[in-house]
Design a protein around this motif. Structure first.
Motif, PDB file in Angstrom:
ATOM      1  N   TYR A 250     -21.275  23.540  -7.403  1.00 40.51           N
ATOM      2  CA  TYR A 250     -20.536  23.930  -6.206  1.00 40.51           C
ATOM      3  C   TYR A 250     -20.865  25.382  -5.854  1.00 40.51           C
TER       4      TYR A 250
ATOM      5  N   ARG B 275     -13.019  21.170  -2.205  1.00 40.14           N
ATOM      6  CA  ARG B 275     -14.371  20.969  -2.735  1.00 40.14           C
ATOM      7  C   ARG B 275     -14.971  19.736  -2.055  1.00 40.14           C
TER       8      ARG B 275
ATOM      9  N   ARG C 129     -10.461  17.245  -3.295  1.00 38.17           N
ATOM     10  CA  ARG C 129     -11.874  17.143  -3.628  1.00 38.17           C
ATOM     11  C   ARG C 129     -12.421  15.929  -2.889  1.00 38.17           C
TER      12      ARG C 129
END
Length: 670
Positions: A11, A56, A85
């Motif tokens: 990430y 994310r 996420r």
């Protein structure tokens, strides 16, 4: 392009150009330092969306996704997202509020009013989070409305788990250990989960959910506090107007058309539909329930109840059951509290408008004729037809009714259940044959009862002692008792011969050498129906001992033990059939005894084929079957002929094969 699950190190934060592009597309980000993405990432695929908390995104690149004829572009638009996420190549459209979820790759979520997870969510599990009191543990009240058989549900619960936990309530140490195992095996979380390639559209409220992969949810009203198992091989579908709260669903389930359920566990491939109301129930594999109300029941596999006005409550149904329209099985308590129960063996069939009182108990394959039964019943005779004879003021029972008068349905049902088993990865061996260790034991008990009630063995009709079968002083008539005795003996002989046959074909007389050699050590086993899986009672007792001692410390250990039972079941069944044979012979069978057994088996097999033909042919010979047809040709075009019936022909062919096999073994044992 294939998107994979990235590691945390993959990430990254956004570049200045990417931030600029997001803002230009009408997006808002509360804190750029908590916004992370993985490559490939195309910021122009995100529009008119507000982000807050930690975000994310695994990766987004241009692609069009199709589902049910609708094509959508990968990306996120017109949504509010907090602390999520998001898997790669997702489609997110019009989520009014989405918070605290992990979304798998390839998901499609659109037009959802709210989807979020609360702190400490349990996802339908009956567990205690750290620091919580025991009173916070949720239970589903199986079999008994008063709650004293309450079971904490968990994902992956099988019928044997539910039976073990609800049945042996006197075993307090076992109860305590099962709760400990459940608390260790499952935990709450602040984040919900949605598996890869799941499709969710047009829903109002989705709260505290763990959803597997390839699930299909469209138009649900409320889904709250649930674990929903689903996979590519066994996808689960949830449809319009459904309301589900505090539940567990197994793989391959279909919950559609306004079904409502709360406090429940569904095994695999269960269908709930058409306005059903379900609460505090475990429903076994391959069951279908619709248009009715079901509550506080433990239901083993292959239950059918799909008529508009039936009612089932406070019951233990041991599989392959069917409730007709208007059946009221429950609520009629003969108690000062709602604490009575109804227990029924396999093949329980209450007919149209049957009303039963609790507590009652029924042997396997009991067929109950239309009527309101005024008193509690304890029917010990399997394969019976029970009739409330209001004209003569008595209860009539025809034992062995299925065998003597409806062989077609009896044989067809066994084949039907096997053919309709949709499980991809069966977790329990289900017994479909109507002649098995459980029914063989009931047949032996029934013969003993008939001998007690008529020591001469000659009466065609007789009466059972009053107050024994029905809780009343009226007569209980046992009709066609002589024919029932003969049928029960035929059923036992056929069970013995057909069970021993494969082993004798494989090992010959060597099979006999490995079996108990005297009648004192060869008593038939006591069997327990553990959620559709037949298990010797001594093995269940051993399982309980191992759980109490800690030798089996988790549900996976317990389930592996059940899988071992599957492997030993054929040998245990052979031992049971052998013990039945010794009881009938009174000693170790000699050569003439074997000849009698397999000669009888040949005759019974021929009888089965003949009775299948005969019972089905009644439908073709009934003169009233012609009233809606202009001529015989039209009738044949619509209904076919008895000789052309595929199932009848199949049984004829199989019977010819079985007769040859019986004859071959008979020659072997001369």
């Amino acid at each position: 392009m294939t998107i994979r699950n990235p590691g945390p190190e993959e990430y990254r934060q956004l570049s200045p150009e990417e931030k600029k592009q997001l803002l230009a597309n009408g997006n808002r980000v509360e804190d750029w330092s908590t916004f992370f993405v993985c490559d490939p990432f195309f910021p122009d695929l995100i529009r008119n969306t507000s982000f807050s908390g930690e975000i994310r995104i695994q990766g987004l690149h241009p692609e069009r996704r199709s589902h049910d004829g609708r094509t959508l572009e990968v990306g996120i638009c017109n949504s509010e997202i907090r602390d999520c996420r998001i898997g790669g190549q997702t489609v997110i459209r019009n989520l009014a509020y989405c918070a605290n979820f992990n979304l798998g790759q390839g998901c499609i979520l659109s037009d959802i009013q709210e989807i979020y997870t609360r702190p400490g969510a349990k996802f339908g599990c009956g567990i205690r989070n750290p620091g919580e009191e025991e009173s916070s543990r949720r239970r589903i009240s199986l079999i008994n409305e008063a709650g004293d058989r309450g079971v904490p549900p968990f994902p992956g619960m099988t019928g044997s788990d539910a039976f073990l936990w609800s049945r042996y309530r006197e075993d307090s140490e076992l109860m305590r250990r099962l709760e400990e195992i459940t608390d260790r095996s499952f935990s709450g979380s602040d984040r919900g989960e949605i598996g890869e390639n799941t499709f969710i559209q047009g829903c109002r409220s989705l709260i505290d959910l763990r959803i597997g992969s390839f699930c299909r949810i469209r138009g649900a009203d409320v889904l709250e506090d649930l674990s929903i198992d689903s996979s590519g091989d066994e996808p689960t579908s949830i449809g319009f107007g459904t309301i589900l709260r505090r539940g567990i669903t197994g793989p391959g389930c279909s919950i559609l058309d306004g079904a409502m359920a709360e406090d429940f566990v569904l095994a695999s491939h269960v269908t709930l539909t058409k306005g059903l109301r379900l609460s505090h129930c475990f429903v076994g594999d391959n069951s279908t329930i619709a248009c009715c109300e079901v509550s506080n029941s433990l239901i083993f596999p292959f239950h059918e109840q799909h008529h508009n006005n039936s009612f089932l409550i406070a019951s233990l149904l041991m599989g392959q059951s069917n409730l007709a329209a208007g059946a009221t099985v429950g609520s009629n308590h003969n108690s000062r509290s709602a604490d009575n129960e109804l227990h029924a063996g396999r093949g329980f069939w209450p007919g149209l408008n049957v009303s039963l009182k609790h507590p009652s108990r029924f042997a396997s394959f009991t067929l109950i004729a239309k009527g309101s039964y005024p008193s509690e019943l304890d029917i010990p005779l399997p394969f019976s037809l029970v009739n409330n004879n209001e004209h003569d003021g008595c209860l009539d029972i025809i034992p062995a009714f299925w065998w003597n008068y409806n062989m077609y349905a009896l044989v067809r049902n066994s084949r039907k259940y096997a053919a309709r088993d949709r499980r991809i990865q069966p977790r329990q061996h289900l017994e479909f044959d109507f002649l098995a260790p459980d029914t063989a034991a009931e047949i032996r008990s029934a013969l003993e009862l008939l001998d007690q009630w008529d020591p001469t063995g000659e009466a065609d009709n007789l009466e059972a002692p009053r107050g024994l079968v029905e809780r009343s002083r009226r007569r209980v008539r046992i009709l066609k008792a002589a024919a029932a005795r003969q049928a029960y003996r035929e059923m036992l002989l056929y069970y013995i011969a057909s069970t021993l046959l494969p082993g004798l074909e494989e090992k010959g007389a060597g099979l006999i050498a490995g079996l108990p050699g005297d009648t004192d050590t060869a008593d038939p086993l006591e069997w327990i129906n553990m959620g559709g899986q037949l298990v010797p009672e001594r093995k269940v007792d051993l399982l309980r001992d191992e759980i109490r001692s800690g030798n089996l410390a988790g549900w996976q250990d317990i389930h592996r033990r059940c899988e071992k039972w599957d492997k030993t079941y054929p040998a245990e069944k052979i031992r049971d059939a052998w013990a039945c044979f010794l009881l009938l012979e009174g000693n170790i069978p000699d050569a003439p005894g074997w000849q009698r057994l397999f000669t009888a088996a040949e005759q019974i097999q021929e009888q089965i084929a003949g009775e299948v033909y005969k019972s089905r042919s009644k439908d073709f010979l009934d003169p009233f079957r012609t009233v809606n047809f202009q001529n015989e040709a039209e009738k044949t075009a619509v209904l076919g002929t008895i000789d052309g019936n595929e199932f009848v022909r199949q049984i004829r062919k199989e019977s010819d094969v079985m007769i040859r096999r019986f004859r071959s073994v008979r020659q072997l044992l001369k």
